[in-house]
Design an enzyme around this catalytic site. Structure first.
Site, PDB file in Angstrom:
ATOM      1  CG  PHE A 129     -12.432  -0.117   3.175  1.00 48.61           C
ATOM      2  CD1 PHE A 129     -11.737  -0.878   4.099  1.00 48.61           C
ATOM      3  CD2 PHE A 129     -12.079  -0.190   1.839  1.00 48.61           C
ATOM      4  CE1 PHE A 129     -10.693  -1.708   3.691  1.00 48.61           C
ATOM      5  CE2 PHE A 129     -11.045  -1.013   1.426  1.00 48.61           C
ATOM      6  CZ  PHE A 129     -10.355  -1.779   2.353  1.00 48.61           C
ATOM      7  CB  VAL A 130     -10.078   5.332   2.023  1.00 43.09           C
ATOM      8  CG1 VAL A 130     -11.017   6.255   2.771  1.00 43.09           C
ATOM      9  CG2 VAL A 130      -8.892   4.945   2.897  1.00 43.09           C
ATOM     10  CE  LYS A 138      -9.689   3.179   7.739  1.00 35.86           C
ATOM     11  NZ  LYS A 138     -10.353   1.888   7.502  1.00 35.86           N
ATOM     12  CG  ASP A 166      -8.161   0.113  10.357  1.00 34.00           C
ATOM     13  OD1 ASP A 166      -8.916   0.854  10.987  1.00 34.00           O
ATOM     14  OD2 ASP A 166      -8.556  -0.943   9.816  1.00 34.00           O
ATOM     15  CG  ASP A 179      -1.419   1.246   3.520  1.00 33.82           C
ATOM     16  OD1 ASP A 179      -1.235   0.964   4.728  1.00 33.82           O
ATOM     17  OD2 ASP A 179      -1.978   0.458   2.737  1.00 33.82           O
ATOM     18  N   GLY A 237       0.780  -1.241   0.000  1.00 31.83           N
ATOM     19  CA  GLY A 237       0.000   0.000   0.000  1.00 31.83           C
ATOM     20  C   GLY A 237       0.806   1.283   0.000  1.00 31.83           C
ATOM     21  NE  ARG A 253      -2.292  -3.155  -3.849  1.00 30.52           N
ATOM     22  CZ  ARG A 253      -2.341  -3.264  -2.516  1.00 30.52           C
ATOM     23  NH1 ARG A 253      -2.262  -2.187  -1.774  1.00 30.52           N
ATOM     24  NH2 ARG A 253      -2.473  -4.448  -1.948  1.00 30.52           N
TER      25      ARG A 253
HETATM   26  P1  IMP Z   1      -3.954  -2.101  10.757  1.00 35.18           P
HETATM   27  O1  IMP Z   1      -5.388  -2.494  11.043  1.00 35.18           O
HETATM   28  O2  IMP Z   1      -3.613  -0.776  11.386  1.00 35.18           O
HETATM   29  O3  IMP Z   1      -3.006  -3.211  11.142  1.00 35.18           O
HETATM   30  O4  IMP Z   1      -3.870  -1.904   9.190  1.00 35.18           O
HETATM   31  C1  IMP Z   1      -3.482  -2.974   8.381  1.00 35.18           C
HETATM   32  C2  IMP Z   1      -3.629  -2.730   6.937  1.00 35.18           C
HETATM   33  O5  IMP Z   1      -5.016  -2.815   6.637  1.00 35.18           O
HETATM   34  C3  IMP Z   1      -3.183  -1.416   6.346  1.00 35.18           C
HETATM   35  O6  IMP Z   1      -1.804  -1.320   6.109  1.00 35.18           O
HETATM   36  C4  IMP Z   1      -3.962  -1.457   5.050  1.00 35.18           C
HETATM   37  O7  IMP Z   1      -3.263  -2.236   4.095  1.00 35.18           O
HETATM   38  C5  IMP Z   1      -5.245  -2.151   5.453  1.00 35.18           C
HETATM   39  N1  IMP Z   1      -6.333  -1.169   5.653  1.00 35.18           N
HETATM   40  C6  IMP Z   1      -6.852  -0.720   6.802  1.00 35.18           C
HETATM   41  N2  IMP Z   1      -7.843   0.172   6.568  1.00 35.18           N
HETATM   42  C7  IMP Z   1      -7.921   0.273   5.220  1.00 35.18           C
HETATM   43  C8  IMP Z   1      -8.751   1.053   4.335  1.00 35.18           C
HETATM   44  O8  IMP Z   1      -9.610   1.850   4.722  1.00 35.18           O
HETATM   45  N3  IMP Z   1      -8.534   0.867   3.001  1.00 35.18           N
HETATM   46  C9  IMP Z   1      -7.598   0.024   2.502  1.00 35.18           C
HETATM   47  N4  IMP Z   1      -6.793  -0.707   3.291  1.00 35.18           N
HETATM   48  C10 IMP Z   1      -6.964  -0.577   4.634  1.00 35.18           C
HETATM   49 MG    MG Z   2      -4.463  -3.961   1.883  1.00 29.76          MG
END
Ligand code: IMP
Ligand code: MG
Length: 198
Positions: A167-168, A146, A118, A115, A59, A180
């Site tokens: 979700f983006v 977020k 979350d 990227d 990402g 992407r």
């Molecule tokens: P985490 O939940 O902070 O571990 O995020 C893990 C991964 O989930 C990120 O690096 C993204 O690849 C993916 N992700 C989380 N939220 C989004 C979103 O809104 N759009 C696209 N990918 C997301």
């Molecule tokens: Mg992803």
């Protein structure tokens, strides 16, 4: 709809996905303007030091390339792949490619790029892993963060944009590996995700 779309050639690709996007949050010029600011801040913070940048695939590809070209510091770049595999992909006979090896960052000034922040699981795990090598410093830089309660206690030192918990996609971010290549960041239509989850 984003002005970036209007200036794109009508070659079909962007025309097709345009209908999948609920609304555009940040168009190309807005992203690049913000990256100029973040790059200037990083350049000032790390003046006279060498950065060890660790970018998390996939990402960060667009973000990494646009941000790093604006940082006129000596730096080393490594990429990490932390994709996790679930359920059906773990059938026997399936070929798995090795993850990229974790670089040795001992004594270095590490800047982790991701990227989106979350739940915080990814960045918490990557930070913990890199900390075992005893770097001189570690900071986190994300394109998006977020606004939400996170599962892990992680804060980014550099955030290009804070967004609501939606979700983006686009500018490197995917939904099932698609979108992407969009030159902007937008909210995906909810019904598309619901259809896929059925
Ligand atoms: P985490 O939940 O902070 O571990 O995020 C893990 C991964 O989930 C990120 O690096 C993204 O690849 C993916 N992700 C989380 N939220 C989004 C979103 O809104 N759009 C696209 N990918 C997301
Ligand atoms: Mg992803």
């Amino acid at each position: 709809m984003a002005c970036a779309l209007i200036s794109m050639p009508a070659n079909g690709l962007f025309m097709l996905v345009q209908g999948d996007i609920e609304r555009v949050l940040f168009d190309g010029p807005a992203i690049h303007k913000r990256l100029e600011e973040i790059a200037a801040q990083i350049t000032a913070d790390y003046a006279d030091r060498e950065l060890a940048v660790i970018a998390i695939l996939t990402g960060t590809l667009m973000f990494m390339s646009d941000l790093l070209r604006r940082i006129p510091l000596p730096l080393k770049l490594n990429c990490l792949s932390v994709a996790s595999y679930h359920g059906k992909t773990q059938t026997s006979g399936e070929v798995f490619f090795n993850e990229l090896s974790v670089p040795d960052v001992s004594g270095q000034d590490v800047l982790i790029l991701d990227d989106i922040l979350d739940t915080g699981h990814t960045l918490a795990a990557v930070r913990e892993k890199l900390e075992t090598a005893k770097p001189r410093s570690i900071r986190l830089c994300v394109l998006l963060s977020k606004r939400k309660q996170r599962a892990r206690d992680v804060n980014a030192d550099y955030v290009a944009f804070e967004i609501d918990d939606e979700f983006v996609v686009g500018y490197g971010l995917d939904f099932m590996e698609r979108y992407r290549n969009l030159p902007y960041i937008g909210v995906l239509k909810k019904e598309l995700m619901d259809q896929t989850n059925q």
